[in-house]
Motif scaffolding. Structure first.
Motif, PDB file in Angstrom:
ATOM      1  N   ILE A 153       0.861  -1.169   0.000  1.00 23.21           N
ATOM      2  CA  ILE A 153       0.000   0.000   0.000  1.00 23.21           C
ATOM      3  C   ILE A 153       0.900   1.223   0.000  1.00 23.21           C
ATOM      4  O   ILE A 153       1.679   1.426   0.939  1.00 23.21           O
ATOM      5  CB  ILE A 153      -0.938   0.020   1.233  1.00 23.21           C
ATOM      6  CG1 ILE A 153      -1.874  -1.198   1.217  1.00 23.21           C
ATOM      7  CG2 ILE A 153      -1.776   1.273   1.257  1.00 23.21           C
ATOM      8  CD1 ILE A 153      -1.343  -2.382   1.893  1.00 23.21           C
TER       9      ILE A 153
ATOM     10  N   THR B  28      -6.913   2.420   4.853  1.00 24.34           N
ATOM     11  CA  THR B  28      -6.577   3.137   3.623  1.00 24.34           C
ATOM     12  C   THR B  28      -7.586   4.258   3.392  1.00 24.34           C
ATOM     13  O   THR B  28      -8.600   4.358   4.073  1.00 24.34           O
ATOM     14  CB  THR B  28      -6.583   2.182   2.418  1.00 24.34           C
ATOM     15  OG1 THR B  28      -7.897   1.686   2.220  1.00 24.34           O
ATOM     16  CG2 THR B  28      -5.616   1.017   2.635  1.00 24.34           C
ATOM     17  N   VAL B  29      -7.295   5.097   2.399  1.00 21.98           N
ATOM     18  CA  VAL B  29      -8.206   6.206   2.095  1.00 21.98           C
ATOM     19  C   VAL B  29      -9.541   5.700   1.567  1.00 21.98           C
ATOM     20  O   VAL B  29     -10.536   6.422   1.606  1.00 21.98           O
ATOM     21  CB  VAL B  29      -7.568   7.194   1.089  1.00 21.98           C
ATOM     22  CG1 VAL B  29      -6.390   7.915   1.731  1.00 21.98           C
ATOM     23  CG2 VAL B  29      -7.139   6.500  -0.181  1.00 21.98           C
ATOM     24  N   ASP B  30      -9.595   4.460   1.078  1.00 24.44           N
ATOM     25  CA  ASP B  30     -10.846   3.849   0.632  1.00 24.44           C
ATOM     26  C   ASP B  30     -11.598   3.200   1.785  1.00 24.44           C
ATOM     27  O   ASP B  30     -12.579   2.487   1.555  1.00 24.44           O
ATOM     28  CB  ASP B  30     -10.568   2.778  -0.432  1.00 24.44           C
ATOM     29  CG  ASP B  30      -9.866   3.354  -1.644  1.00 24.44           C
ATOM     30  OD1 ASP B  30     -10.078   4.533  -1.941  1.00 24.44           O
ATOM     31  OD2 ASP B  30      -9.102   2.601  -2.278  1.00 24.44           O
ATOM     32  N   ASP B  31     -11.133   3.414   3.013  1.00 20.34           N
ATOM     33  CA  ASP B  31     -11.694   2.830   4.237  1.00 20.34           C
ATOM     34  C   ASP B  31     -11.602   1.303   4.263  1.00 20.34           C
ATOM     35  O   ASP B  31     -12.397   0.649   4.923  1.00 20.34           O
ATOM     36  CB  ASP B  31     -13.138   3.278   4.472  1.00 20.34           C
ATOM     37  CG  ASP B  31     -13.203   4.735   4.914  1.00 20.34           C
ATOM     38  OD1 ASP B  31     -12.227   5.184   5.558  1.00 20.34           O
ATOM     39  OD2 ASP B  31     -14.201   5.400   4.621  1.00 20.34           O
ATOM     40  N   ASP B  32     -10.630   0.745   3.539  1.00 25.74           N
ATOM     41  CA  ASP B  32     -10.316  -0.673   3.678  1.00 25.74           C
ATOM     42  C   ASP B  32      -9.486  -0.840   4.946  1.00 25.74           C
ATOM     43  O   ASP B  32      -8.740   0.051   5.347  1.00 25.74           O
ATOM     44  CB  ASP B  32      -9.516  -1.190   2.483  1.00 25.74           C
ATOM     45  CG  ASP B  32     -10.352  -1.312   1.228  1.00 25.74           C
ATOM     46  OD1 ASP B  32     -11.579  -1.422   1.361  1.00 25.74           O
ATOM     47  OD2 ASP B  32      -9.768  -1.295   0.128  1.00 25.74           O
ATOM     48  N   SER B  33      -9.617  -1.971   5.581  1.00 26.38           N
ATOM     49  CA  SER B  33      -8.875  -2.264   6.789  1.00 26.38           C
ATOM     50  C   SER B  33      -8.088  -3.555   6.578  1.00 26.38           C
ATOM     51  O   SER B  33      -8.677  -4.602   6.346  1.00 26.38           O
ATOM     52  CB  SER B  33      -9.862  -2.410   7.956  1.00 26.38           C
ATOM     53  OG  SER B  33      -9.193  -2.752   9.118  1.00 26.38           O
TER      54      SER B  33
ATOM     55  N   LYS C 260      -4.386   5.981   5.314  1.00 24.84           N
ATOM     56  CA  LYS C 260      -5.148   6.957   6.091  1.00 24.84           C
ATOM     57  C   LYS C 260      -4.721   6.951   7.558  1.00 24.84           C
ATOM     58  O   LYS C 260      -4.644   7.991   8.197  1.00 24.84           O
ATOM     59  CB  LYS C 260      -6.634   6.640   5.979  1.00 24.84           C
ATOM     60  CG  LYS C 260      -7.552   7.626   6.617  1.00 24.84           C
ATOM     61  CD  LYS C 260      -8.991   7.229   6.327  1.00 24.84           C
ATOM     62  CE  LYS C 260      -9.999   8.176   6.897  1.00 24.84           C
ATOM     63  NZ  LYS C 260     -11.375   7.730   6.602  1.00 24.84           N
TER      64      LYS C 260
ATOM     65  N   GLN D 209      -1.889   6.297  -0.026  1.00 24.48           N
ATOM     66  CA  GLN D 209      -3.146   5.573   0.172  1.00 24.48           C
ATOM     67  C   GLN D 209      -3.410   5.232   1.645  1.00 24.48           C
ATOM     68  O   GLN D 209      -4.471   4.719   1.975  1.00 24.48           O
ATOM     69  CB  GLN D 209      -3.142   4.273  -0.641  1.00 24.48           C
ATOM     70  CG  GLN D 209      -3.108   4.482  -2.134  1.00 24.48           C
ATOM     71  CD  GLN D 209      -4.400   5.131  -2.608  1.00 24.48           C
ATOM     72  OE1 GLN D 209      -5.494   4.729  -2.227  1.00 24.48           O
ATOM     73  NE2 GLN D 209      -4.260   6.161  -3.436  1.00 24.48           N
TER      74      GLN D 209
END
Length: 144
Positions: free
Chosen positions: A85, A105-110, A91, A89
């Motif tokens: 990552i 991440t900025v896509d709210d993946d964990s 967060k 990207q």
């Protein structure tokens, strides 16, 4: 005739400060488990032979699970996949009550950060060159 003496590194100061791994003491747990199932498996190999797969799977998990921080980003490795990552990207980092830290991440993946726990936060901050901030450290002069 004398060899140069090099003081050993304390366990809390690993050689590679950017690599986080599962505690290697887990291999002792695997060995104890293997010894515990040895007698039943050798007594009834057809019925209980599959139990050998459990310590092997746990060993695979311990060997594969890690997190590495470098200039490109965060490299997360689990038993199923390896993923990089990039820093733009990332967060932040979340610390759930149980388990390893999670990279958000900025896509709210964990994503699970194998080998990283809450007590690794200062080392995580140093390894990321301050990209992941340690909120408990003293602020540098000039920081607001």
């Amino acid at each position: 005739m004398s060899a140069s003496f090099r003081a050993p590194l304390p366990e809390s100061t690993p050689r590679d400060r950017a690599l986080f791994r599962v505690n290697p003491m887990s291999y002792i747990v695997i060995l104890v488990f293997l010894l515990a199932i040895a007698w039943p498996v050798t007594t009834y190999p057809l019925a209980l032979g599959w139990l050998i797969l459990l310590p092997l799977a746990f060993g695979w998990w311990v060997a594969r699970t890690s997190t590495r921080l470098d200039e490109e980003g965060v490299r997360v490795s689990t038993w199923r996949y390896r993923r990089t990552i990039p820093w733009d990207q990332v967060k932040g980092v979340m610390f759930p009550k149980k388990g390893f830290a999670r990279l958000v991440t900025v896509d709210d993946d964990s994503l699970p950060m194998g080998g990283v726990s809450f007590h690794d936060l200062p080392r995580l901050s140093r390894a990321s060159d301050g990209r992941i901030r340690d909120p408990y450290s003293a602020p540098a002069p000039g920081d607001d």
